[in-house]
Design a protein around this motif. Structure first.
Motif, PDB file in Angstrom:
ATOM      1  N   LEU A 358       0.811  -1.220   0.000  1.00  0.00           N
ATOM      2  CA  LEU A 358       0.000   0.000   0.000  1.00  0.00           C
ATOM      3  C   LEU A 358       0.847   1.274   0.000  1.00  0.00           C
ATOM      4  O   LEU A 358       0.305   2.373   0.007  1.00  0.00           O
ATOM      5  CB  LEU A 358      -0.924   0.002   1.226  1.00  0.00           C
ATOM      6  CG  LEU A 358      -2.051  -1.036   1.189  1.00  0.00           C
ATOM      7  CD1 LEU A 358      -2.693  -1.177   2.563  1.00  0.00           C
ATOM      8  CD2 LEU A 358      -3.098  -0.660   0.146  1.00  0.00           C
ATOM      9  N   LYS A 359       2.148   1.111  -0.005  1.00  0.00           N
ATOM     10  CA  LYS A 359       3.037   2.283   0.037  1.00  0.00           C
ATOM     11  C   LYS A 359       3.266   2.806  -1.381  1.00  0.00           C
ATOM     12  O   LYS A 359       3.658   2.054  -2.283  1.00  0.00           O
ATOM     13  CB  LYS A 359       4.360   1.901   0.693  1.00  0.00           C
ATOM     14  CG  LYS A 359       5.139   3.091   1.234  1.00  0.00           C
ATOM     15  CD  LYS A 359       6.226   2.616   2.171  1.00  0.00           C
ATOM     16  CE  LYS A 359       7.107   3.755   2.657  1.00  0.00           C
ATOM     17  NZ  LYS A 359       6.366   4.778   3.403  1.00  0.00           N
ATOM     18  N   LYS A 360       3.023   4.081  -1.572  1.00  0.00           N
ATOM     19  CA  LYS A 360       3.077   4.683  -2.914  1.00  0.00           C
ATOM     20  C   LYS A 360       4.407   4.412  -3.610  1.00  0.00           C
ATOM     21  O   LYS A 360       4.439   4.086  -4.803  1.00  0.00           O
ATOM     22  CB  LYS A 360       2.839   6.196  -2.793  1.00  0.00           C
ATOM     23  CG  LYS A 360       2.802   6.928  -4.118  1.00  0.00           C
ATOM     24  CD  LYS A 360       2.530   8.415  -3.933  1.00  0.00           C
ATOM     25  CE  LYS A 360       3.711   9.127  -3.319  1.00  0.00           C
ATOM     26  NZ  LYS A 360       3.512  10.610  -3.264  1.00  0.00           N
ATOM     27  N   GLU A 361       5.506   4.508  -2.855  1.00  0.00           N
ATOM     28  CA  GLU A 361       6.827   4.322  -3.462  1.00  0.00           C
ATOM     29  C   GLU A 361       7.063   2.889  -3.928  1.00  0.00           C
ATOM     30  O   GLU A 361       7.920   2.642  -4.781  1.00  0.00           O
ATOM     31  CB  GLU A 361       7.920   4.705  -2.447  1.00  0.00           C
ATOM     32  CG  GLU A 361       7.938   6.175  -2.068  1.00  0.00           C
ATOM     33  CD  GLU A 361       6.915   6.513  -0.979  1.00  0.00           C
ATOM     34  OE1 GLU A 361       6.819   7.695  -0.610  1.00  0.00           O
ATOM     35  OE2 GLU A 361       6.207   5.592  -0.508  1.00  0.00           O
ATOM     36  N   PHE A 362       6.300   1.928  -3.364  1.00  0.00           N
ATOM     37  CA  PHE A 362       6.521   0.522  -3.695  1.00  0.00           C
ATOM     38  C   PHE A 362       5.671   0.060  -4.878  1.00  0.00           C
ATOM     39  O   PHE A 362       5.988  -0.948  -5.518  1.00  0.00           O
ATOM     40  CB  PHE A 362       6.206  -0.343  -2.465  1.00  0.00           C
ATOM     41  CG  PHE A 362       6.679  -1.772  -2.566  1.00  0.00           C
ATOM     42  CD1 PHE A 362       8.032  -2.077  -2.514  1.00  0.00           C
ATOM     43  CD2 PHE A 362       5.777  -2.822  -2.714  1.00  0.00           C
ATOM     44  CE1 PHE A 362       8.474  -3.387  -2.592  1.00  0.00           C
ATOM     45  CE2 PHE A 362       6.209  -4.135  -2.801  1.00  0.00           C
ATOM     46  CZ  PHE A 362       7.557  -4.418  -2.740  1.00  0.00           C
ATOM     47  N   LEU A 363       4.603   0.784  -5.179  1.00  0.00           N
ATOM     48  CA  LEU A 363       3.663   0.364  -6.225  1.00  0.00           C
ATOM     49  C   LEU A 363       4.322   0.060  -7.575  1.00  0.00           C
ATOM     50  O   LEU A 363       3.931  -0.913  -8.246  1.00  0.00           O
ATOM     51  CB  LEU A 363       2.570   1.417  -6.412  1.00  0.00           C
ATOM     52  CG  LEU A 363       1.474   1.467  -5.348  1.00  0.00           C
ATOM     53  CD1 LEU A 363       0.531   2.634  -5.608  1.00  0.00           C
ATOM     54  CD2 LEU A 363       0.697   0.146  -5.327  1.00  0.00           C
ATOM     55  N   PRO A 364       5.324   0.838  -8.035  1.00  0.00           N
ATOM     56  CA  PRO A 364       5.927   0.537  -9.343  1.00  0.00           C
ATOM     57  C   PRO A 364       6.525  -0.858  -9.462  1.00  0.00           C
ATOM     58  O   PRO A 364       6.698  -1.368 -10.584  1.00  0.00           O
ATOM     59  CB  PRO A 364       7.013   1.613  -9.482  1.00  0.00           C
ATOM     60  CG  PRO A 364       6.508   2.762  -8.655  1.00  0.00           C
ATOM     61  CD  PRO A 364       5.821   2.124  -7.492  1.00  0.00           C
ATOM     62  N   HIS A 365       6.816  -1.525  -8.337  1.00  0.00           N
ATOM     63  CA  HIS A 365       7.353  -2.886  -8.385  1.00  0.00           C
ATOM     64  C   HIS A 365       6.327  -3.881  -8.913  1.00  0.00           C
ATOM     65  O   HIS A 365       6.672  -5.011  -9.266  1.00  0.00           O
ATOM     66  CB  HIS A 365       7.825  -3.319  -6.988  1.00  0.00           C
ATOM     67  CG  HIS A 365       9.044  -2.594  -6.503  1.00  0.00           C
ATOM     68  ND1 HIS A 365      10.328  -3.009  -6.771  1.00  0.00           N
ATOM     69  CD2 HIS A 365       9.176  -1.460  -5.775  1.00  0.00           C
ATOM     70  CE1 HIS A 365      11.195  -2.178  -6.232  1.00  0.00           C
ATOM     71  NE2 HIS A 365      10.525  -1.229  -5.611  1.00  0.00           N
ATOM     72  N   TYR A 366       5.047  -3.485  -8.963  1.00  0.00           N
ATOM     73  CA  TYR A 366       3.989  -4.376  -9.440  1.00  0.00           C
ATOM     74  C   TYR A 366       3.811  -4.337 -10.962  1.00  0.00           C
ATOM     75  O   TYR A 366       2.930  -4.999 -11.496  1.00  0.00           O
ATOM     76  CB  TYR A 366       2.656  -4.022  -8.775  1.00  0.00           C
ATOM     77  CG  TYR A 366       2.562  -4.476  -7.338  1.00  0.00           C
ATOM     78  CD1 TYR A 366       2.254  -5.791  -7.024  1.00  0.00           C
ATOM     79  CD2 TYR A 366       2.795  -3.587  -6.291  1.00  0.00           C
ATOM     80  CE1 TYR A 366       2.185  -6.215  -5.707  1.00  0.00           C
ATOM     81  CE2 TYR A 366       2.724  -3.997  -4.970  1.00  0.00           C
ATOM     82  CZ  TYR A 366       2.417  -5.313  -4.692  1.00  0.00           C
ATOM     83  OH  TYR A 366       2.346  -5.739  -3.390  1.00  0.00           O
ATOM     84  N   LYS A 367       4.646  -3.603 -11.669  1.00  0.00           N
ATOM     85  CA  LYS A 367       4.511  -3.443 -13.117  1.00  0.00           C
ATOM     86  C   LYS A 367       4.433  -4.797 -13.826  1.00  0.00           C
ATOM     87  O   LYS A 367       5.301  -5.664 -13.665  1.00  0.00           O
ATOM     88  CB  LYS A 367       5.707  -2.655 -13.663  1.00  0.00           C
ATOM     89  CG  LYS A 367       5.549  -2.201 -15.113  1.00  0.00           C
ATOM     90  CD  LYS A 367       4.573  -1.052 -15.201  1.00  0.00           C
ATOM     91  CE  LYS A 367       4.521  -0.439 -16.594  1.00  0.00           C
ATOM     92  NZ  LYS A 367       3.538   0.662 -16.664  1.00  0.00           N
ATOM     93  N   PHE A 402       0.525  -0.884 -12.115  1.00  0.00           N
ATOM     94  CA  PHE A 402       0.388  -2.258 -12.621  1.00  0.00           C
ATOM     95  C   PHE A 402       0.515  -2.303 -14.140  1.00  0.00           C
ATOM     96  O   PHE A 402       1.101  -3.238 -14.691  1.00  0.00           O
ATOM     97  CB  PHE A 402      -0.952  -2.853 -12.197  1.00  0.00           C
ATOM     98  CG  PHE A 402      -0.958  -3.457 -10.822  1.00  0.00           C
ATOM     99  CD1 PHE A 402      -0.817  -4.824 -10.645  1.00  0.00           C
ATOM    100  CD2 PHE A 402      -1.086  -2.656  -9.702  1.00  0.00           C
ATOM    101  CE1 PHE A 402      -0.823  -5.386  -9.383  1.00  0.00           C
ATOM    102  CE2 PHE A 402      -1.085  -3.197  -8.425  1.00  0.00           C
ATOM    103  CZ  PHE A 402      -0.949  -4.570  -8.263  1.00  0.00           C
ATOM    104  N   GLY A 403      -0.037  -1.314 -14.813  1.00  0.00           N
ATOM    105  CA  GLY A 403       0.034  -1.267 -16.272  1.00  0.00           C
ATOM    106  C   GLY A 403      -0.852  -2.296 -16.940  1.00  0.00           C
ATOM    107  O   GLY A 403      -1.515  -3.107 -16.284  1.00  0.00           O
ATOM    108  N   GLY A 404      -0.871  -2.289 -18.264  1.00  0.00           N
ATOM    109  CA  GLY A 404      -1.642  -3.267 -19.020  1.00  0.00           C
ATOM    110  C   GLY A 404      -3.070  -2.815 -19.259  1.00  0.00           C
ATOM    111  O   GLY A 404      -3.597  -1.937 -18.569  1.00  0.00           O
ATOM    112  N   THR A 405      -3.702  -3.441 -20.225  1.00  0.00           N
ATOM    113  CA  THR A 405      -5.086  -3.093 -20.599  1.00  0.00           C
ATOM    114  C   THR A 405      -6.091  -4.091 -20.030  1.00  0.00           C
ATOM    115  O   THR A 405      -7.288  -3.956 -20.251  1.00  0.00           O
ATOM    116  CB  THR A 405      -5.225  -3.066 -22.130  1.00  0.00           C
ATOM    117  OG1 THR A 405      -4.838  -4.361 -22.653  1.00  0.00           O
ATOM    118  CG2 THR A 405      -4.328  -1.993 -22.746  1.00  0.00           C
TER     119      THR A 405
END
Length: 455
Positions: A358-367, A402-405
């Motif tokens: 839930l930490k904003k800085e960690f979210l990009p790791h879910y790409k 997370f990205g993607g369609t």
């Protein structure tokens, strides 16, 4: 022995309390709230506190030990009283070591797969009538509790969690077990509230390897680059045993193990599970289990609770529940189900629930971690973020991360479940991934509702 548990209702704490009770210890405990299954299990053994709250009058000099859970705060009135009296205060991993320091200790560590690997070893030993002590982080079929401690066993098997030991002991739990046989499954950043940099996180695993007993052994997944970096500093008094994915093939949505002598059909699947299986194989071999006995025993291993656990199924749909929440676990679990059932669509639902996720800085790791799903849903509860005192995040930030369609983000679990149940589940699998329960959703009932929708 008389022991008192401060925060007895925790997952590991209540199991340790029961284990000591069964060992004829006199056990007492306190907590400010206890939920099932801890509550009913403690009640069954007559260990459930009569009142919620903290009662310093329970703490006296007749107690041999205080066992302190992570749920307690450093200003807990019972803890302060114990410190005032100079009583021995242990974290639960510290006390488990005290109870097993004369035994051969096997510790399975790593960012992912440690519960499953530990469960596999436990299953094989039980199938081969070998008695042992243990501590594991999930409910395992065939084992009443998650902790067992006895006087006469010679082997103790622990799941080695890297999270902190107690409010006053900031060491990772797996630093306290001092293994004779250690295993590392892999390293992927987790617990960023405790280990703010990846380098600091990796360092904990290096320390763990340095705590292996002289003439011990380290079994490790050889394709993990971070483990390989740690192993540039090898010890001369430790034997190093690498492992990889066990050879296998797929046939009619079932995984078949390939060995030199014959093949074995499994109930579990996924490359990560086959890596876990190979690690378990080497542990069992190290303590004298024959290869043939291992393979015979592992065939009917069905997995640990909430680890690719089947909640419901029929001929053209299966609903799985998994504990996956970190990026590496999320990606591996999604890929495992898609590869196991290549001719079925996959709907993957994931809840952001832990501090790290839930930490904003960690979210990009879910790409792209859910890119193999045909449809992906991500849910988070803004109230959970508020409760954890984190900076707010919004749906767009999660969507972009997370990205993607194929992905849709929800902040209302009722809306998510409502939309999910309108979908066509024929020739489709559903994967529910969370360390929580999507804010109060009865997941087994949801699974049954999904199956009904395929008829």
């Amino acid at each position: 022995m008389r022991v008192h548990f401060i925060a007895i209702g925790g997952s590991a704490m209540h199991n340790l309390a029961i284990a000591l009770h069964l060992k004829d210890f006199t056990v007492s405990g306190s907590d400010d709230e206890i939920f099932d299954p801890s509550r009913s299990r403690l009640e069954k053994h007559k260990l459930l506190p009569k009142k919620w709250g903290w009662f310093p009058e329970k703490i006296n000099s007749d107690l041999d030990a205080i066992i302190l859970g992570m749920h307690a705060r450093i200003d807990n009135t019972e803890l302060l009283r114990a410190q005032e009296l100079g009583l021995k205060i242990f974290s639960y991993p510290e006390y488990i070591y005290e109870q097993t320091k004369d035994k051969t200790r096997i510790v399975i560590g790593g960012s992912h797969g440690k519960t499953t690997t530990t469960s596999m070893v436990m299953h094989v030993l039980k199938e081969n009538a070998i008695d042992f002590d243990y501590m594991v982080g999930a409910q395992i079929e065939g084992f009443e509790t998650m902790v067992k401690l006895t006087k006469d066993t010679k082997i103790a098997i622990f799941e080695g969690d890297e999270y902190l030991s107690s409010p006053i002991d900031r060491r990772p739990k797996f630093h306290l077990y001092h293994p004779h046989i250690a295993l590392l499954t892999g390293i992927a950043w987790d617990h960023i509230n405790v280990f703010p940099t990846f380098e600091n996180y990796v360092e904990q695993f290096e320390i763990f390897t340095n705590l292996i007993q002289p003439n011990g052994s380290l079994i490790y997944f050889e394709k993990d680059e971070h483990i390989q970096k740690i192993l540039t500093k090898k010890r001369e008094d430790v034997t190093y045993i690498p492992y990889n994915t066990h050879p296998f093939r797929l046939e009619n949505n079932q995984t078949i193990l390939i060995t030199d002598k014959q093949e074995f059909a499994l109930e579990i699947f996924g490359e990560h599970n086959l890596q876990n299986l190979m690690g378990a194989f080497h542990i069992c071999k190290s303590i004298g289990i024959k290869d043939s006995d291992f393979y015979r025993s592992i065939q009917n291993f069905s997995g640990a609770a909430r680890r690719l656990q089947k909640l419901a199924e029929n001929d053209n749909c299966c609903v799985f529940q998994d504990f996956a929440h970190s990026p590496s676990k999320l990606k591996a679990t999604t890929q495992a189900v898609k590869k196991q059932y290549p001719n079925r669509k996959l709907i993957a639902c994931m809840e952001l629930h832990t501090f790290s996720s839930l930490k904003k800085e960690f979210l990009p790791h879910y790409k792209n971690t859910m890119s193999m799903a045909d449809q992906a849903f991500v849910y988070f509860d803004p109230k959970t973020i508020e409760h954890k005192k984190l900076e707010p995040i919004n749906s767009k930030q999660v969507q972009d991360a997370f990205g993607g369609t194929n992905l849709k983000v929800y902040i209302n679990s009722k809306e998510l479940i409502s939309d999910l149940l309108t979908m066509n589940f024929k020739n489709t699998n559903v994967l529910l991934m969370s360390s929580g329960n999507f804010t109060g959703v009865n997941l087994p009932q949801l699974a049954e509702d999904i199956i009904v929708n395929t008829k």
